[in-house]
Design a protein around this motif. Sequence first.
Motif, short mmCIF file in Angstrom:
data_model
loop_
_atom_site.label_atom_id
_atom_site.label_comp_id
_atom_site.label_asym_id
_atom_site.label_seq_id
_atom_site.Cartn_x
_atom_site.Cartn_y
_atom_site.Cartn_z
N GLN A 52 -11.32 4.89 5.15
CA GLN A 52 -9.98 4.32 5.21
C GLN A 52 -9.29 4.21 3.86
N LYS A 53 -10.05 4.11 2.76
CA LYS A 53 -9.47 3.96 1.43
C LYS A 53 -10.36 4.65 0.41
N PHE A 54 -9.77 4.91 -0.77
CA PHE A 54 -10.57 5.40 -1.88
C PHE A 54 -10.04 4.74 -3.15
N LEU A 55 -10.88 4.77 -4.17
CA LEU A 55 -10.48 4.30 -5.49
C LEU A 55 -11.41 4.91 -6.51
N PHE A 56 -11.00 4.84 -7.77
CA PHE A 56 -11.86 5.26 -8.87
C PHE A 56 -12.25 4.01 -9.63
N ALA A 57 -13.54 3.84 -9.91
CA ALA A 57 -14.05 2.62 -10.54
C ALA A 57 -14.76 2.93 -11.85
N SER A 58 -14.60 2.02 -12.80
CA SER A 58 -15.32 2.13 -14.07
C SER A 58 -16.73 1.57 -13.89
N GLU A 59 -17.57 1.81 -14.88
CA GLU A 59 -18.94 1.28 -14.82
C GLU A 59 -18.92 -0.24 -14.76
N ASP A 60 -18.07 -0.86 -15.56
CA ASP A 60 -17.98 -2.31 -15.58
C ASP A 60 -17.53 -2.85 -14.22
N GLU A 61 -16.61 -2.15 -13.57
CA GLU A 61 -16.15 -2.58 -12.24
C GLU A 61 -17.27 -2.46 -11.22
N ILE A 62 -18.09 -1.42 -11.33
CA ILE A 62 -19.24 -1.27 -10.43
C ILE A 62 -20.23 -2.42 -10.68
N VAL A 63 -20.51 -2.72 -11.94
CA VAL A 63 -21.42 -3.81 -12.28
C VAL A 63 -20.94 -5.12 -11.66
N LYS A 64 -19.64 -5.37 -11.77
CA LYS A 64 -19.06 -6.63 -11.28
C LYS A 64 -18.71 -6.60 -9.79
N ASP A 65 -18.86 -5.45 -9.15
CA ASP A 65 -18.51 -5.29 -7.73
C ASP A 65 -17.06 -5.66 -7.45
#
Length: 184
Positions: free
Chosen positions: A140-153
Amino acid sequence: MSLSAQSLTYPSSLQEYAVSEQDFLRLHPEYQVLCTGIVVFNSEGKLLLVQRAVDEKAYPNFWEIPGGKVDDTDETILQAAARELKEEAGLEAIRVVRKVGQFTFSDGRPGRPAITWLKLIFEMEVRDSTNVVLDPVEHQKFLFASEDEIVKDLVGDVKLAYVSPPNKEVKLEAFRLQREALPS
């Protein structure tokens, strides 16, 4: 090396995945099913994540990388990964950069023997990462995430939830491998 069915190149270190599912499983009888996951970084070094559809039977609304089951009709495992990327995100893979990792999971149902799945994760370079087109049946959605954003969920105000801890760990491993590959 180049695959015959597509203009998809890959390093010789991935030759063992340039085989059919049947051939791979014959060499690895501990697995019964193969699936793939595809890591794609955009020009800013952020990782593509897709959110499972709200009405998906398995894990609705969870975030993941594109991927799916290797089909009997796929000439090779690498081609299966490229096909899944095209089907799920509309992106055309042009090069397999590396294997990022793998993990297993079991699908055991009462009264049946457990089936062991192997998920193989590959990083792929695509023709145009800005042209993501989702299959609305699956995502339903997509986004691009940085490593820090992945770490912080957390990406902006979007809370990331994953199917399992290995799903998050493989994303962090992709960032680590990307960092290691950069010239010093």
